[in-house]
Design an enzyme around this catalytic site. Sequence first.
Site, PDB file in Angstrom:
ATOM      1  N   ASP A   1      38.174 -90.790  84.533  1.00 42.83           N
ATOM      2  CA  ASP A   1      39.491 -90.597  85.130  1.00 42.83           C
ATOM      3  C   ASP A   1      40.286 -89.684  84.191  1.00 42.83           C
ATOM      4  O   ASP A   1      39.975 -89.577  82.999  1.00 42.83           O
ATOM      5  CB  ASP A   1      40.173 -91.957  85.290  1.00 42.83           C
TER       6      ASP A   1
ATOM      7  N   ASP B   1      44.372 -88.925  84.102  1.00 38.04           N
ATOM      8  CA  ASP B   1      45.644 -89.462  83.601  1.00 38.04           C
ATOM      9  C   ASP B   1      45.482 -90.921  83.185  1.00 38.04           C
ATOM     10  O   ASP B   1      45.008 -91.758  83.955  1.00 38.04           O
ATOM     11  CB  ASP B   1      46.720 -89.359  84.681  1.00 38.04           C
TER      12      ASP B   1
END
Length: 415
Positions: free
Chosen positions: A249, A251
């Site tokens: 992922d 952020d």
Amino acid sequence: MPAKEAIILAGGLGTRLRSVVTDLPKCMAPVAGQPFLKHVIRYFLSQGIEKFIFSLGYKHDRIEEFLNIEFPTLNLQCSVEEEPLGTGGAVQLACKRATESNVIVVNGDSLFKADVQKSFASHIDSKAECTLLMKPMRDFDRYGVVELDTDFTVKKFKEKQFYQAGDINGGVYVLNVESFLDLGFPEKFSFEKNYLEKYFPSKKIFGAIQDEYFIDIGIPEDYQRAQEELKQIPLYLENIDPNWTLFLDRDGVINYEKENNYILNWDEFEFYPGVTEAISRLSKKFGAVIVISNQRGVGRGLMTEEDLLDIQARMKLRIEDDGGRVDAIYYCTATEPTHFCRKPNPGMALQAARDFPSINLSKSIMVGNKTSDMQFGRNAGTYTVYVKTTHPEQPLPHPDIDLAFDSLIDVAKAL
């Protein structure tokens, strides 16, 4: 043209399981800490099924509540029988809700880990009206046997008895909706007896044999066996080698995220301490390193796709300058939560697997900072690693989390 829609037959009472499971629909019987239906849904998500129709009956409210809580972003409909209609009546009622010309039909109390897309493609190429997915078995008396002709059409259905070897109906079908509904069945009927066994001599009904994992929880012995066989296999970091893929992922894992907001430009992007070193280390361990990211800010008009691409290009360059690599970046700008490419739905991982044939999702890890990232990993069929950067209060252990670390650099050091 891939398979996109599945009908899950989940209306069974589970009479033979009453000694071990009481007051639950059969498909909701707990298996390895989760309702059996959850194992079924996740497998078919990992096969690329985007839309689900749940055929419900007995205690349908329990299943609907489960779906709302556990799969709030699933693209689903429920087809509820007011009274038992038999397997055929249940399929017929659900088919009236279908949006695809050909659908997958699945028994909700069994799990056959066949390659659904492969059989779907054969079904389309053969212009079949129905294709049965079949499982080879040895030394059994619980099932009947299906025999195929040389052109893979069904030649014979044989009754239950002891067989030393044979191919059974695996409870997964590819069905042409229009040709099935055109037969004009009554409201109540058996899919197996009144459709398959009656029409195989005159209709284009094919079989596809796949020797893959199969379990039917309809009797206590096999229900107990499923408890062991469907346990999540532990993740051992020492097993990681270049045959593995790392999904990251963005952020909250690579860079600081903005609470309740989006990173709109490069000036707002800030790497976590040690992240580029971590990715450099991880690049040496994994065969592919891929970033997976929801970016709804684009879809909401808060930034342009060009802004997003600029951030990604600069991020990738900085990682490469520090000795790491990112082999691909996948992002979803959709705003609707049920979009198949928006996490926790697994579309981006499945697209990566199509783009990189070397990716084996069962030898992949998803690293994220939210439970939705962990659900994404499970839905795609990967292992999961949770980083506590933004939500250190996350209770552990958690059924969707294999391992947890404070940050990405801690993951890299553990390897």
